[in-house]
Design a protein around this motif. Structure first.
Motif, mmCIF file in Angstrom:
data_model
loop_
_atom_site.group_PDB
_atom_site.id
_atom_site.type_symbol
_atom_site.label_atom_id
_atom_site.label_comp_id
_atom_site.label_asym_id
_atom_site.label_seq_id
_atom_site.Cartn_x
_atom_site.Cartn_y
_atom_site.Cartn_z
ATOM 1 N N ARG A 101 114.244 3.248 -29.807
ATOM 2 C CA ARG A 101 115.676 3.401 -30.089
ATOM 3 C C ARG A 101 115.924 4.607 -30.991
ATOM 4 N NH1 ARG A 101 115.259 -2.454 -30.840
ATOM 5 N NH2 ARG A 101 116.203 -3.530 -29.051
ATOM 6 N N HIS A 102 115.031 4.827 -31.958
ATOM 7 C CA HIS A 102 115.159 6.008 -32.815
ATOM 8 C C HIS A 102 115.092 7.292 -31.984
ATOM 9 C CE1 HIS A 102 113.613 3.745 -36.645
ATOM 10 N NE2 HIS A 102 114.893 3.512 -36.412
ATOM 11 N N ILE A 103 114.201 7.315 -31.001
ATOM 12 C CA ILE A 103 114.085 8.489 -30.136
ATOM 13 C C ILE A 103 115.390 8.712 -29.372
ATOM 14 C CG2 ILE A 103 112.904 9.423 -28.101
ATOM 15 C CD1 ILE A 103 110.354 8.030 -29.123
ATOM 16 N N LYS A 104 115.955 7.640 -28.859
ATOM 17 C CA LYS A 104 117.237 7.746 -28.145
ATOM 18 C C LYS A 104 118.334 8.244 -29.082
ATOM 19 C CE LYS A 104 120.076 5.158 -24.836
ATOM 20 N NZ LYS A 104 120.246 3.857 -24.144
ATOM 21 N N LEU A 105 118.311 7.782 -30.334
ATOM 22 C CA LEU A 105 119.272 8.231 -31.337
ATOM 23 C C LEU A 105 119.163 9.734 -31.558
ATOM 24 C CD1 LEU A 105 121.316 7.516 -33.648
ATOM 25 C CD2 LEU A 105 119.308 7.213 -35.131
ATOM 26 N N TYR A 106 117.943 10.219 -31.763
ATOM 27 C CA TYR A 106 117.744 11.654 -32.020
ATOM 28 C C TYR A 106 118.049 12.495 -30.788
ATOM 29 C CZ TYR A 106 116.311 12.148 -36.817
ATOM 30 O OH TYR A 106 116.336 12.226 -38.189
ATOM 31 N N ALA A 107 117.734 11.979 -29.614
ATOM 32 C CA ALA A 107 118.058 12.715 -28.392
ATOM 33 C C ALA A 107 119.566 12.922 -28.286
ATOM 34 C CB ALA A 107 117.526 11.970 -27.172
ATOM 35 N N HIS A 108 120.326 11.915 -28.686
ATOM 36 C CA HIS A 108 121.791 12.036 -28.652
ATOM 37 C C HIS A 108 122.278 13.022 -29.714
ATOM 38 C CE1 HIS A 108 126.039 11.016 -28.614
ATOM 39 N NE2 HIS A 108 125.963 10.728 -29.908
ATOM 40 N N ILE A 109 121.793 12.880 -30.939
ATOM 41 C CA ILE A 109 122.271 13.724 -32.042
ATOM 42 C C ILE A 109 121.949 15.196 -31.804
ATOM 43 C CG2 ILE A 109 121.992 14.229 -34.500
ATOM 44 C CD1 ILE A 109 121.451 11.241 -34.935
ATOM 45 N N LEU A 110 120.761 15.470 -31.238
ATOM 46 C CA LEU A 110 120.281 16.854 -31.099
ATOM 47 C C LEU A 110 120.426 17.388 -29.678
ATOM 48 C CD1 LEU A 110 117.056 16.488 -33.292
ATOM 49 C CD2 LEU A 110 119.167 17.680 -33.925
ATOM 50 N N LYS A 111 121.251 16.754 -28.873
ATOM 51 C CA LYS A 111 121.342 17.138 -27.453
ATOM 52 C C LYS A 111 121.814 18.585 -27.257
ATOM 53 C CE LYS A 111 125.952 15.032 -26.744
ATOM 54 N NZ LYS A 111 126.125 14.572 -28.154
ATOM 55 N N ASP A 112 122.544 19.136 -28.227
ATOM 56 C CA ASP A 112 123.047 20.502 -28.096
ATOM 57 C C ASP A 112 122.174 21.525 -28.817
ATOM 58 O OD1 ASP A 112 125.266 19.589 -26.625
ATOM 59 O OD2 ASP A 112 126.366 19.129 -28.476
ATOM 60 N N GLN A 113 121.048 21.104 -29.362
ATOM 61 C CA GLN A 113 120.164 22.013 -30.103
ATOM 62 C C GLN A 113 119.048 22.510 -29.194
ATOM 63 O OE1 GLN A 113 120.972 23.037 -33.238
ATOM 64 N NE2 GLN A 113 122.799 21.813 -32.786
ATOM 65 N N ALA A 114 119.220 23.720 -28.680
ATOM 66 C CA ALA A 114 118.268 24.253 -27.699
ATOM 67 C C ALA A 114 116.883 24.471 -28.283
ATOM 68 C CB ALA A 114 118.809 25.578 -27.135
ATOM 69 N N ILE A 162 125.034 3.973 -29.048
ATOM 70 C CA ILE A 162 124.335 4.572 -27.914
ATOM 71 C C ILE A 162 122.838 4.247 -27.964
ATOM 72 C CG2 ILE A 162 123.565 6.806 -26.981
ATOM 73 C CD1 ILE A 162 126.413 7.837 -27.635
ATOM 74 N N ALA A 163 122.258 4.255 -29.174
ATOM 75 C CA ALA A 163 120.826 4.003 -29.331
ATOM 76 C C ALA A 163 120.480 2.522 -29.392
ATOM 77 C CB ALA A 163 120.313 4.692 -30.602
ATOM 78 N N GLY A 164 121.479 1.649 -29.440
ATOM 79 C CA GLY A 164 121.208 0.216 -29.547
ATOM 80 C C GLY A 164 120.719 -0.206 -30.915
ATOM 81 N N LEU A 165 121.189 0.484 -31.966
ATOM 82 C CA LEU A 165 120.729 0.230 -33.325
ATOM 83 C C LEU A 165 121.807 -0.407 -34.210
ATOM 84 C CD1 LEU A 165 118.745 3.537 -33.868
ATOM 85 C CD2 LEU A 165 117.767 1.252 -34.090
ATOM 86 N N GLN A 166 122.887 -0.862 -33.630
ATOM 87 C CA GLN A 166 123.953 -1.436 -34.460
ATOM 88 C C GLN A 166 123.423 -2.607 -35.275
ATOM 89 O OE1 GLN A 166 123.910 -1.353 -31.044
ATOM 90 N NE2 GLN A 166 125.987 -1.147 -30.233
#
Length: 458
Positions: free
Chosen positions: A204-217, A447-451
């Motif tokens: 879930r942490h990986i999914k969280l970071y993928a969302h947060i950094l999705k625009d960081q090439a 989004i990450a399922g961490l609520q």
């Protein structure tokens, strides 16, 4: 705060497992606790160094939570005497890997007896080994290259036993040195460690970071393969890169490019979403061909209340403007209580050191001397002053924020990065809005399922 264990965790965290772990590590820790309990022992540098050497030797043969705790303590300022921190830092190197029969049994226990049929190739030799598990390379039938992070057996049974030993060390050290009350440091380490052995949470942490950094090439986050992952096995796509230390002698422009990518990888999540990667040691990232970075390990991720992030930014502006009232407000937002004027002065001195690279609009090294000696001298000076003022209890959120700042600073020193840190920082915070951060954080956690899973007490 203790976490409720799932039924399968309770079975692994058995009384027998804990007793065995106590026997394995208890004598080493108890011996160190006895030494620390002696004021005479801690007053002599050569004795402290000898004791630290013994502790590192004892822990060096162990895997599991206590090794991980040792690595954490090495990078948390003032958690233990400096001689101990220096020796424990040497435990960052990979632990010896487990053998092939072990790997076969562990994989079968996670994916079933036909586990080999689910991979085109699976390398039984570990590509990397660390304190809680080891990584194996594998390939799928469609050609995708994978990293399979396999946890060592019975880790849950070791967690409480190892934390109990740590609590002994902290309690005895606190009797000798009143500058830093380590009780909340212990609470924070305990919660983060219990999270780190849960690979479902790490996914879930990986999914969280993928969302947060999705625009960081310039930052890559792995993709989890859910059908090949369990609570003790985390399978991801393999991210190709080289170790950071291979770039220490690269051209200045290259080193600067890597440093900027790392700065953004760590601090965009924090200042935009209130999330930080709490373990910035070199084994947790590699450098891509285009000098971007791969983030590899997401076991230690810290989610902060938006008010804490505002406190970090308020303290920066307080130092820039010489606004003492704003500085006090920032410390109170962090959870410091009942601070005397003398203690505020000392905290401002430490904050001034940490924020100093961000204070002038010009390129510079992260530390002008490019040596860790000055930083150690400042830390020791601040520590002594805190003792003189009666000590302080750091809020638990402060632990990994401080650790990340010190750890990343060390990386930037290795790179000798010469960057306008002020501009990087101000670009992140100049439009800061606490309510907007809270909204982004809620969305990202959903989004990450961490609520509800990071609701630590303030």
């Amino acid at each position: 705060m203790s976490k409720q264990l799932k039924p399968e965790q309770r079975s692994e965290n058995s009384l027998g497992g804990r007793v065995a772990r106590y026997a394995q590590v208890g004598s080493s820790v108890a011996g160190q606790a006895a030494r620390i309990a002696s004021n005479r022992f801690l007053s002599r540098s050569q004795d402290r160094t000898a004791g630290a050497n013994d502790l590192r030797a004892a822990l060096g043969g162990l895997k599991g939570p206590l090794m991980k705790v040792a690595q954490m303590l090495a990078t948390i300022p003032d958690a233990l005497p400096p001689e101990y921190a220096e020796e424990l830092a040497k435990l960052q190197a990979s632990a010896p890997p487990m053998g092939k029969p072990f790997v076969r049994r562990r994989m079968a226990s996670e994916l079933g007896p036909d586990w080999r049929s689910r991979f085109a190739e699976f390398d039984l030799d570990a590509a990397a080994a660390a304190s809680l598990g080891q990584v194996h390379r594998a390939t799928l039938d469609d050609g995708r290259s994978l990293a399979c992070k396999l946890q060592y057996p019975s880790i849950e049974s070791a967690v409480d036993a190892d934390l109990a030993q740590l609590k002994i060390l902290f309690a005895v050290y606190r009797r000798w040195d009143k500058a830093i009350d380590t009780s909340r440091i212990y609470d924070e380490i305990a919660d983060r460690l219990r999270e780190e052995v849960d690979y479902e949470r790490e996914a879930r942490h990986i999914k969280l970071y993928a969302h947060i950094l999705k625009d960081q090439a310039k930052v890559s986050v792995p993709e989890v393969i859910p059908e090949l992952s369990t609570r003790r096995l985390l399978t991801m796509n393999w991210l190709t890169g080289r170790p950071l230390m291979e770039f220490r002698d690269a051209d200045q422009e290259v080193r600067n490019e890597i440093a900027v990518a790392m700065f953004r990888a760590w601090y965009i999540p924090f200042y935009r979403t209130g999330v930080i990667h709490g373990d910035p040691h070199p084994g947790n990232y590699t450098v891509r061909e285009d000098h971007g970075v791969n983030l590899l390990d997401f076991g230690c991720v810290r989610v902060f209340p938006p008010t804490f992030v505002k406190g970090v930014i308020d303290l920066y502006w307080a130092l820039v403007r010489g606004d003492r009232d704003l500085a006090v407000s920032a410390y109170e937002r962090w959870g410091f209580r009942g601070l005397s004027n003398a203690t505020i002065d000392v905290l401002n001195e430490w904050a001034g050191f940490l924020y100093s690279p961000l204070m002038k609009d010009e390129p510079r090294l992260i530390q002008q001397t490019n040596s860790g000696q000055y930083g150690r001298e400042v830390a020791q000076k601040v520590h002594q002053k805190l003792r003189d003022t009666g000590g302080v209890t750091p809020p638990r959120e402060f632990v990994f924020m401080d650790r990340a700042a010190v750890g990343l600073g060390s990386v930037f020193m290795h790179l000798k990065a010469n960057i306008n840190w002020y501009r990087l920082f101000v670009d992140l915070i100049e439009d800061f809005d606490e309510a907007a951060l809270a909204k982004r954080q809620d969305e990202a956690m959903a989004i990450a399922g961490l609520q509800g899973l990071n609701a630590d007490p303030v």
